[in-house]
Design a protein around this motif. Structure first.
Motif, PDB file in Angstrom:
ATOM      1  N   ALA A  40      28.058  26.027  16.258  1.00  0.00           N
ATOM      2  CA  ALA A  40      29.452  26.002  15.800  1.00  0.00           C
ATOM      3  C   ALA A  40      29.871  27.411  15.395  1.00  0.00           C
ATOM      4  CB  ALA A  40      29.596  25.052  14.627  1.00  0.00           C
ATOM      5  N   ILE A  41      31.084  27.790  15.787  1.00  0.00           N
ATOM      6  CA  ILE A  41      31.603  29.129  15.482  1.00  0.00           C
ATOM      7  C   ILE A  41      32.883  28.969  14.665  1.00  0.00           C
ATOM      8  CG2 ILE A  41      32.421  31.308  16.442  1.00  0.00           C
ATOM      9  CD1 ILE A  41      30.869  30.519  19.037  1.00  0.00           C
ATOM     10  N   ILE A  42      32.837  29.441  13.426  1.00  0.00           N
ATOM     11  CA  ILE A  42      34.005  29.396  12.544  1.00  0.00           C
ATOM     12  C   ILE A  42      34.563  30.821  12.461  1.00  0.00           C
ATOM     13  CG2 ILE A  42      34.859  28.795  10.248  1.00  0.00           C
ATOM     14  CD1 ILE A  42      32.373  27.025   9.911  1.00  0.00           C
ATOM     15  N   GLU A  43      35.732  31.037  13.025  1.00  0.00           N
ATOM     16  CA  GLU A  43      36.347  32.364  13.007  1.00  0.00           C
ATOM     17  C   GLU A  43      37.280  32.460  11.805  1.00  0.00           C
ATOM     18  OE1 GLU A  43      38.698  35.453  16.011  1.00  0.00           O
ATOM     19  OE2 GLU A  43      38.125  33.440  16.687  1.00  0.00           O
ATOM     20  N   LEU A  44      37.109  33.535  11.028  1.00  0.00           N
ATOM     21  CA  LEU A  44      37.850  33.708   9.775  1.00  0.00           C
ATOM     22  C   LEU A  44      38.608  35.026   9.783  1.00  0.00           C
ATOM     23  CD1 LEU A  44      34.586  32.739   8.268  1.00  0.00           C
ATOM     24  CD2 LEU A  44      36.550  31.499   7.404  1.00  0.00           C
ATOM     25  N   LYS A  83      32.981  36.046  11.897  1.00  0.00           N
ATOM     26  CA  LYS A  83      32.537  34.778  12.480  1.00  0.00           C
ATOM     27  C   LYS A  83      31.362  34.258  11.672  1.00  0.00           C
ATOM     28  CE  LYS A  83      33.899  35.616  17.301  1.00  0.00           C
ATOM     29  NZ  LYS A  83      33.395  35.810  18.693  1.00  0.00           N
ATOM     30  N   LEU A  84      31.479  33.020  11.261  1.00  0.00           N
ATOM     31  CA  LEU A  84      30.364  32.338  10.614  1.00  0.00           C
ATOM     32  C   LEU A  84      29.768  31.405  11.668  1.00  0.00           C
ATOM     33  CD1 LEU A  84      28.985  32.269   7.836  1.00  0.00           C
ATOM     34  CD2 LEU A  84      30.358  30.261   7.285  1.00  0.00           C
ATOM     35  N   ILE A  85      28.596  31.764  12.174  1.00  0.00           N
ATOM     36  CA  ILE A  85      27.971  31.030  13.276  1.00  0.00           C
ATOM     37  C   ILE A  85      26.893  30.105  12.711  1.00  0.00           C
ATOM     38  CG2 ILE A  85      26.692  31.237  15.434  1.00  0.00           C
ATOM     39  CD1 ILE A  85      27.966  34.023  15.737  1.00  0.00           C
ATOM     40  N   VAL A  86      27.019  28.821  13.000  1.00  0.00           N
ATOM     41  CA  VAL A  86      26.066  27.823  12.502  1.00  0.00           C
ATOM     42  C   VAL A  86      25.253  27.309  13.690  1.00  0.00           C
ATOM     43  CG1 VAL A  86      25.776  25.705  11.171  1.00  0.00           C
ATOM     44  CG2 VAL A  86      27.757  27.183  10.743  1.00  0.00           C
ATOM     45  N   GLU A  87      23.992  27.712  13.763  1.00  0.00           N
ATOM     46  CA  GLU A  87      23.101  27.275  14.833  1.00  0.00           C
ATOM     47  C   GLU A  87      22.255  26.109  14.327  1.00  0.00           C
ATOM     48  OE1 GLU A  87      22.512  31.649  16.970  1.00  0.00           O
ATOM     49  OE2 GLU A  87      20.825  30.681  15.967  1.00  0.00           O
ATOM     50  N   LEU A  88      22.381  24.968  14.984  1.00  0.00           N
ATOM     51  CA  LEU A  88      21.671  23.754  14.565  1.00  0.00           C
ATOM     52  C   LEU A  88      20.567  23.475  15.584  1.00  0.00           C
ATOM     53  CD1 LEU A  88      24.861  21.721  13.623  1.00  0.00           C
ATOM     54  CD2 LEU A  88      23.362  23.001  12.086  1.00  0.00           C
ATOM     55  N   LEU A 139      26.435  35.381   9.503  1.00  0.00           N
ATOM     56  CA  LEU A 139      27.745  36.014   9.311  1.00  0.00           C
ATOM     57  C   LEU A 139      27.818  37.250  10.205  1.00  0.00           C
ATOM     58  CD1 LEU A 139      30.458  36.066   7.814  1.00  0.00           C
ATOM     59  CD2 LEU A 139      29.367  37.489   6.061  1.00  0.00           C
ATOM     60  N   VAL A 140      28.829  37.270  11.105  1.00  0.00           N
ATOM     61  CA  VAL A 140      28.970  38.342  12.095  1.00  0.00           C
ATOM     62  C   VAL A 140      30.327  39.020  11.909  1.00  0.00           C
ATOM     63  CG1 VAL A 140      29.086  38.830  14.570  1.00  0.00           C
ATOM     64  CG2 VAL A 140      27.473  37.116  13.721  1.00  0.00           C
ATOM     65  N   ASN A 141      30.361  40.340  12.004  1.00  0.00           N
ATOM     66  CA  ASN A 141      31.637  41.060  11.857  1.00  0.00           C
ATOM     67  C   ASN A 141      32.379  41.141  13.184  1.00  0.00           C
ATOM     68  OD1 ASN A 141      30.450  43.109  13.355  1.00  0.00           O
ATOM     69  ND2 ASN A 141      30.073  44.448  11.583  1.00  0.00           N
ATOM     70  N   GLN A 142      33.531  41.822  13.188  1.00  0.00           N
ATOM     71  CA  GLN A 142      34.379  41.863  14.389  1.00  0.00           C
ATOM     72  C   GLN A 142      33.773  42.686  15.515  1.00  0.00           C
ATOM     73  OE1 GLN A 142      38.005  43.323  12.748  1.00  0.00           O
ATOM     74  NE2 GLN A 142      37.108  45.225  11.983  1.00  0.00           N
TER      75      GLN A 142
END
Length: 594
Positions: free
Chosen positions: A115-119, A132-137, A146-149
């Motif tokens: 899941a990729i949550i873009e903020l 981007k808060l990337i949730v790898e399940l 937490l990834v920057n631009q």
């Protein structure tokens, strides 16, 4: 066309749960209807592997759970969880970077559980930035990143490196790379016949479920089993079965897009199913919230109880060793009367014995009609000194026997108490009851300062002294039955047993307990009525059920008036003595109806 595929960390995915790509897609579909442009107001980390985002959107507060533990999931939650007094480092970092940011989009990578949550928001320099808060399940490699631009990793909940066996580097300042899963996209297949013909024969020799699970992204064995059950097809790999299953999954994707899906229980798990009417609420999210909350409680209960049982087992092992040593000493002390006899016989017959040193001598035992008794001697000592040596041994063992006998009684009481704790733990049904048992163990000084188990449940750990005092206050939580117009009360742990027997029961109420076996205290409340023998037998059967002998077919149960039950001074919780009792043999029964 790619027909060969290798699953990412296959050993982990073999234990797949129902939280598959289809479920995640339906979750994100629902979240997109309520969280877009929502503002992050709070961030918590109640568990080491769970982050909860507090989001305010359109006048409503939401809590989004990102769980990357063994029970990995992503969903809205209404479950309240206690938080640590000091927030962990990753939680503090997320608060620093994301508080006040708005959710720009929620998406996922195909049907993979990513899941990729873009903020979007303003940093300390008041510049507009995106994260981007990337949730790898992905099983034990699940992560929150937490990834920057610039697609560089700011930080992650878990750090992985290729040196530790990972396929990627997930550490700060490294460029983020999506995992290469090499699986096929179900929605991309348009010509089913052509696709089926190009499947290698070696893959067709496997089962249908194994093929779909290994080669198509987003699937889980639970979903595939459910689909085949609804389609009423077998696991045989042939064209008709392949076509039916593929069509079902493609249709399910279409239904997800239009919110025409629901969650239901299937094979002790849950599964996504298509529906006719569109679902306009957050039904999937809150179904998963209830499901995973229950799963977490079960897991916490199991781990909590097992840790206490392991602690008790180690304690019992140590006490058993001490008990063996005491029994050896008691065995040695059993010879003290022989040593006294040898000393007496040697002393009374010194005039007959020569000073020549010998290893034994035979003398008449005047206590047993002059029966010849062989007495071992130390060849380095005279008969007189041998007699003194035997008297010395006798007096030493005489002093020892009183000490070791008292030690044996104490050890037996300790073993009996610890076994009663084991019975309580087996009887416990929830974390609250385990907390009470834990508190009893703490009050009984079973824990040392270095005992690692001394932590209690998550909720119990964070309570302050005042809350703990109110939580552990004696409460009327006894099990209750109605038999022939009488009330029967059953204690569930030692503290409840003491309170029930010594505080609640009246003098003429009847007290029950299995004979010489760990079990609950049971009270028959008579209210100035005379119970029949049949009623007494039924209550005794309940007492037998709530004991370690509940699997037996014939259990002796003692019963007496409550006024004849006393608690000795300094006795352990649940330990009592009783007199004027009668015994009845019964078949264990949980209720009078059994």
């Amino acid at each position: 066309m790619i027909l060969f595929c290798h699953s990412y960390r296959r050993k982990e995915l073999d234990k797949t749960m129902a939280f598959d790509g289809f479920t995640l897609k339906s979750i994100i579909q629902e979240l997109n209807s309520c969280l877009i442009n929502g503002k992050i107001t709070k961030i918590y980390q109640p568990l080491p592997e769970e982050i909860i985002l507090g989001i305010y959107c359109n006048g409503t507060n939401y809590a989004l759970s990102l769980n990357v533990s063994t029970l990995y999931s992503l969903h809205l939650t209404t479950t309240s969880k206690p938080n640590p007094l000091c927030a962990p480092n990753f939680c503090m970092l997320l608060r620093k970077h994301l508080i006040g940011f708005k959710i720009k989009s929620l998406s996922m990578s195909g049907l993979e559980r990513i899941a990729i949550i873009e903020l979007e928001g303003y940093n300390e320099l008041n510049d507009l930035v995106t994260y981007k808060l990337i949730v790898e399940l992905m099983g034990k490699h699940s992560n929150i990143i937490l990834v920057n631009q610039n697609n560089n990793i700011i930080d992650s909940l878990k750090h992985f490196t290729t040196f530790s066996g990972s396929l990627r580097n997930i550490i700060p300042n490294m460029s983020y790379e999506s995992p290469e899963l090499n699986k096929l996209d179900i929605s991309a297949i348009t010509n089913v016949s052509e696709f089926y013909e190009n499947i290698p024969v070696s893959l067709k020799n496997t089962s249908l479920i194994a093929y779909f699970f290994d080669c198509f992204s987003g699937t889980s064995k639970t979903l595939l089993n459910s689909a085949m059950f609804q389609l009423k097809i077998s696991d045989e790999f042939n064209f008709e079965n392949f076509k039916c299953l593929l069509s079902y999954l493609q249709n399910l994707l279409v239904k997800i897009q239009s919110h025409q899906v629901d969650c239901t229980y299937f094979e002790k798990d849950y599964v996504l199913i298509p529906t006719l009417e569109p679902n306009t609420t957050l039904k999937i999210n809150f179904f998963l919230d209830d499901y995973y909350s229950h799963k977490e409680q079960e897991e916490e209960f199991t781990q909590y109880r097992n840790s206490l049982l392991t602690f008790i087992a180690k304690k019992l092992k140590k006490i058993s060793k001490k008990s063996d040593e005491v029994n050896k000493k008691i065995q040695e002390c059993s010879k003290m009367n022989d040593y006294q006899l040898y000393g007496e016989l040697l002393t009374n017959n010194l005039y007959r014995l020569s000073e020549n040193h010998t290893d034994c001598v035979t003398l008449e035992n005047y206590y047993e009609q002059n029966r010849p008794t062989k007495i071992p001697l130390d060849v380095t000592l005279s008969p007189s000194d041998n007699a003194k040596k035997y008297f010395k041994k006798y007096h030493k063992l005489k002093n020892t026997i009183s000490i070791v006998t008292a030690q044996k009684e104490d050890l037996e009481k300790e073993i009996d108490y610890l076994e009663s704790i084991v019975y309580e733990l087996q009887l416990a049904k929830n974390v609250t009851e385990l907390d009470r048992i834990y508190q009893e163990m703490e009050d009984s000084n079973l824990f040392s300062r270095r005992t690692p188990v001394k932590q209690g449940s998550k909720a119990f750990r964070v309570k302050n002294k005042q809350n703990r005092k109110s939580t552990n206050k004696k409460q009327n939580n006894f099990l209750s039955y109605q038999i022939d117009g009488f009330t029967v009360l059953v204690g569930k742990n030692n503290q409840e047993n003491d309170y029930l027997t010594l505080k609640v029961a009246k003098e003429n109420d009847i007290w029950f307990h299995v004979k010489d076996i760990q079990g609950s205290h049971v009270i028959l409340v008579v209210n100035q009525k005379e119970p029949s023998q049949e009623t007494i037998n039924q209550v005794a059967a309940i007492s037998a059920y709530y004991s370690k002998a509940k699997q037996s077919s014939n259990v002796p149960v003692d019963y007496t008036l409550a006024k004849y039950v006393k608690k000795p001074s300094k006795a352990k919780p649940g330990m009592v003595t009783y007199i004027n009792y009668q015994t009845v043999n019964v078949q264990p029964s949980k209720t009078p109806l059994d």
